[in-house]
Design a protein around this motif. Structure first.
Motif, short mmCIF file in Angstrom:
data_model
loop_
_atom_site.label_atom_id
_atom_site.label_comp_id
_atom_site.label_asym_id
_atom_site.label_seq_id
_atom_site.Cartn_x
_atom_site.Cartn_y
_atom_site.Cartn_z
N TYR A 159 40.66 42.15 49.37
CA TYR A 159 40.58 43.57 49.04
C TYR A 159 39.20 43.90 48.44
CZ TYR A 159 41.76 48.07 46.89
OH TYR A 159 41.77 49.39 46.52
N LEU A 331 43.11 45.33 43.92
CA LEU A 331 44.44 45.35 44.54
C LEU A 331 45.50 45.18 43.46
CD1 LEU A 331 46.22 45.28 47.12
CD2 LEU A 331 46.02 42.79 47.03
N LEU A 367 48.95 44.40 51.18
CA LEU A 367 47.52 44.45 51.49
C LEU A 367 47.27 45.33 52.71
CD1 LEU A 367 44.65 43.60 50.90
CD2 LEU A 367 45.02 41.56 52.31
N MET A 371 44.78 48.37 52.90
CA MET A 371 43.73 48.41 53.93
C MET A 371 43.77 49.76 54.65
SD MET A 371 42.01 45.36 54.35
CE MET A 371 41.70 45.12 56.10
#
Length: 813
Positions: A159, A331, A367, A371
């Protein structure tokens, strides 16, 4: 492969394709699951030595006649008689005593005198000792998946890579603490209305009718706090904001709102949020407070920011845990990873079950969503002037992701094997991103970081450095540049890189957690004590003790000398007024201070971590000390010796049964049987040396109105009995004893590398311990040396003649 039949080759290729691995790498995985037996040459050499020594030769004969039936060939045990292998670290003298007293079971008097000495020497040399174990079954580097911690850290660094910035460099923020605040007068946020800029050490304000500062009216202003929350321990944190005034709070990312109290709710002044946060990260956050004039009476503005850290109590978040100003996004992963195997004394990623697979999937989805929602838009913003369509940019974005996550360059990782099919299968960008992230993160290429035999030497060295020091993967631009240029191909560059990676929040957090693991301390430990016997030992005091120990560890480890011996022998610790009041004169500050400061020097009361009250309380019962728990800790963790499990469940004798006996006398009574003394002759003398510290770690000179007997002893591996008295005597023995140094080096290596040190060479532990000694026991230098050994192991043999053969691995050691 040429010598393998074509049909078998086809099957191997098909299996490799199933796991998205090239054939050579797949074959390496298979090889790593096979155990290699002792070579004929090594076996013959050991037998020749036994045959040439009269004592060992005699012992071998006696073993065959009297011991073989129960203990089997090479002491591995027999199913019908004695299934446990004969392995340990007792001296030949200790083995002799056990044989004289107990063996053979049917006739203990059969093997005594010179016969007992001979068979003890044979057993010790042939299969019992550490050297024999390494010789008979050389430890191999095992194939392991990412641990839960490594998975979290790797996702956080992926991240951070795509967010464009890292915020883990410690040196950048070494002297910064608190939160930056900007205060504006009136209703607007215009620059010309900004009247105050400063750094607040904490957020805990009742502004009253004096207002926030000169030139700003108390009943109408805006305050904007911005900074980062430094996390040193992975776990669940409860954040608490109390305010009578309208405010909002963003956390982890500029657009990620944690609390929305823009419209102040009548009667609601407390807001709680629980977050799972990762050690070694600085989570950005901002708070906007809006004080507005109201119809009728306007109440004064108030706000406070506190937290409950893992295992702690609520406190105002201190300045030391905050960094002022803007910090890069991080993150904020909510997925809880299942616990990893710790049966070898350090966490290993070996089990692959439904719980672990589900957690990996959940983490990957988190994640993927970040994203899609945050990083893709940021990527478009940074590349808006680049040529190519939006689809081309998405392809480049995802190609970069696969390349970094699979730890290689584009030619090695072949990202189009994942990106191409996803872009062909889906039209929606969200579906494409989610598909690529899931396929990438659930691939063995990501989950098994040492499946990199087909990567460049520089890449493999970087992979090891990142895994050892940061529990992560290479993702920072300077490291990726080194990999691209092939610079990590010699030990000198590897060492410089390790030194650069040392001063990093991730490394600092991992080292502190290693030390807590070494001391057998955890955030969930139940340290409560009998209220009648120990009034004042409250959760708040325990929280202060944790802070005291944290500060002591930081001060010791990150000093210029970073001296391991100070961990065991420092005559000071950190104190505050509450601790001084509870623990007395020895805990008075060296200088007058109302906050945290060093205590006065007191060599009797303060003996490094050995007598820190948090450790003493952890190794005690609810209402009494436990010399046995303390002795086991000292023997296993400080001296690095092994102990077999007790023959039966053990419950301490109640003090009520023997009201006139001291704790030492009760333990001596309970462990007096001969069967107990095999272990307790080693445990008790160490544990008794700490009896001058009660169950909450206060120094005492009497127990049950009798003088405390704190005399103790330690039997070395060379059969030398060392006598000493009290904690200070114990520390002096420990810091001078090679057993202690080897034990700490071993624990450090295993915790950071997650492999047995002997798997990097039979003499590696001796070499590393000697290097540690020559550095004056510098912990920082030891950690660098460990990282260099792990990373240099991938270099060609010509660069390091001492390295063992590679890729001869088994699952386990």
């Amino acid at each position: 492969m040429r010598c393998i039949p074509r049909s078998v080759r086809a099957s191997i290729a098909a299996l490799a394709e199933t796991f998205s691995l090239r054939v050579p790498v797949f074959l390496t995985v298979v090889a790593m699951s096979l155990s290699l037996p002792l070579s004929a040459a090594e076996s013959n050499s050991a037998e020749e030595l036994i045959a040439a020594d009269p004592v060992l030769s005699s012992g071998k004969k006696i073993y065959a006649e009297q011991c073989l039936q129960c203990h089997g060939e090479q002491g591995i045990g027999t199913e019908d008689y004695y299934p446990d292998p004969l392995v340990g670290d007792g001296s030949i003298g200790e083995l002799t005593e056990i044989i004289v007293d107990t063996m053979p079971e049917e006739d203990p008097d059969l093997c005594v005198g010179e016969d007992a000495t001979a068979v003890a020497a044979y057993i010790h040399h042939a299969f019992y000792s550490e050297a024999a174990q390494i010789r008979n079954r050389p430890p191999r580097q095992s194939l392991q998946r990412l641990t839960g911690v490594q998975f979290r850290q790797s996702l956080a660094d992926l991240y951070a890579h795509f967010a464009g910035l890292q915020n883990t460099r410690w040196e950048t923020h070494r002297n910064e603490a608190g939160l930056k605040v900007s205060i504006y007068e009136g209703k607007g946020w215009k620059k010309e209305n900004r009247k105050i800029e400063r750094v607040d050490p904490v957020i805990d304000f009742d502004f009253g009718k004096e207002g926030p500062g000169e030139g700003v009216a108390w009943d109408e202003f805006h305050a904007h706090w911005e900074g980062g929350l430094r996390i040193e321990q992975t776990g669940r944190y409860e954040l608490i904001v109390r305010s009578k005034t309208s405010f909002t709070m963003d956390f982890g990312h500029g657009g990620r709102q944690l609390i929305d109290n823009h419209v102040q709710s009548e009667g609601r002044e407390e807001f709680r949020r629980t977050l799972l946060l990762t050690a070694g990260r600085v989570y950005p956050f901002k708070i906007d407070l809006n004080q507005r004039k109201r119809k009728g009476e306007t109440p004064p503005a108030t706000i406070s920011l506190s937290w409950v850290p893992p295992g702690g109590v609520e406190t105002i978040i201190p300045a030391s845990a905050m960094m002022p100003g803007w910090n890069p996004p991080v993150l904020q992963m909510a997925t809880t990873m299942p616990p990893d195997d710790s049966s070898y004394g350090f966490e290993r990623g070996i089990s692959v079950d439904t719980a672990w697979d589900s957690a990996v999937t959940e983490g990957a989805i988190e994640l993927a969503e970040a994203m899609r929602d945050e990083l893709w838009n940021e990527y478009l913003r940074r590349h808006k002037k680049d040529e190519g369509s939006r689809q081309d940019k998405l392809k480049n974005f995802l190609t970069d992701f696969v390349t970094v996550a699979h730890r290689g360059d584009e030619s090695e990782t072949e990202p189009q094997r994942i990106v191409g099919p996803a872009m062909d299968a889906f039209e929606d960008e969200s579906d494409i991103i989610k598909s690529v992230v899931l396929m990438t993160l659930k691939s063995p290429r990501f989950l098994y970081p040492t499946l990199d035999q087909d990567r460049s030497v520089s890449q493999r060295a970087a992979n090891r450095l990142a895994l050892v020091l940061h529990d992560s993967l290479p993702s920072e631009s300077w490291m990726l540049t080194q990999i691209e240029k092939g610079q990590l191909s010699n030990e000198a560059v590897i060492r410089r890189s390790a030194e650069r990676m040392l001063d990093d929040a991730r490394t600092r957090a991992k080292l502190k957690q290693m030390l807590y693991h070494w001391m057998e301390l955890g955030p969930e430990d139940d340290l409560r004590k009998d209220d009648e016997k120990y009034p004042g030992f409250t959760p708040e005091l325990i929280a202060d003790l944790r802070e005291s120990l944290d500060r002591f560890l930081d001060d010791t480890i990150w000093s210029e000398t970073s001296d391991f011996r100070q961990l065991l022998a420092a005559d000071w610790t950190y104190t505050n007024p509450r601790l001084t009041e509870f623990y007395g004169d020895a805990w008075k500050p060296a200088e007058s201070d109302e906050t945290w400061t060093r205590t006065v020097g007191d060599p009797r009361t303060h003996v490094g971590v050995l007598t820190h009250p948090l450790v003493m309380a952890r190794l005690s019962y609810h209402s009494a000390t436990s010399p046995i728990h303390r002795g086991v800790f000292l023997l296993r963790h400080v001296m690095g010796r092994t102990l077999r499990p007790p023959n039966e469940a053990f419950a301490p004798l109640s003090p009520d049964l023997h009201p006139d006996l001291t704790t030492r006398e009760r333990v001596e009574l309970q462990t007096s049987p001969e069967s107990c003394q095999i272990c307790h002759s080693r445990i008790n003398p160490l544990g008794f040396s700490l009896e001058q510290f009660d169950a909450v770690g206060r120094f005492r000179e009497q127990d049950m109105k009798k003088p405390v007997d704190a005399s103790g002893s330690y039997l070395t591996r060379d059969d030398e009995r060392i006598e000493f008295t009290g904690a200070r005597g114990l520390a002096e023995v420990a810091i001078a004893n090679p057993d202690t140094h080897r034990a700490f080096v071993t624990r450090m290596f295993q915790y950071f590398v997650k492999q047995p040190v002997a798997s990097y060479g039979a003499n590696r532990l001796d070499e590393l311990t000697e290097t540690f000694r020559q550095s004056d026991y510098n912990i920082q230098k030891l950690l660098i040396e460990i990282a260099v050994i792990a990373a240099s192991d991938v270099l060609p043999e010509s660069n390091d003649e001492k390295k063992p053969a590679k890729n001869q691995s088994t699952v386990g050691a």
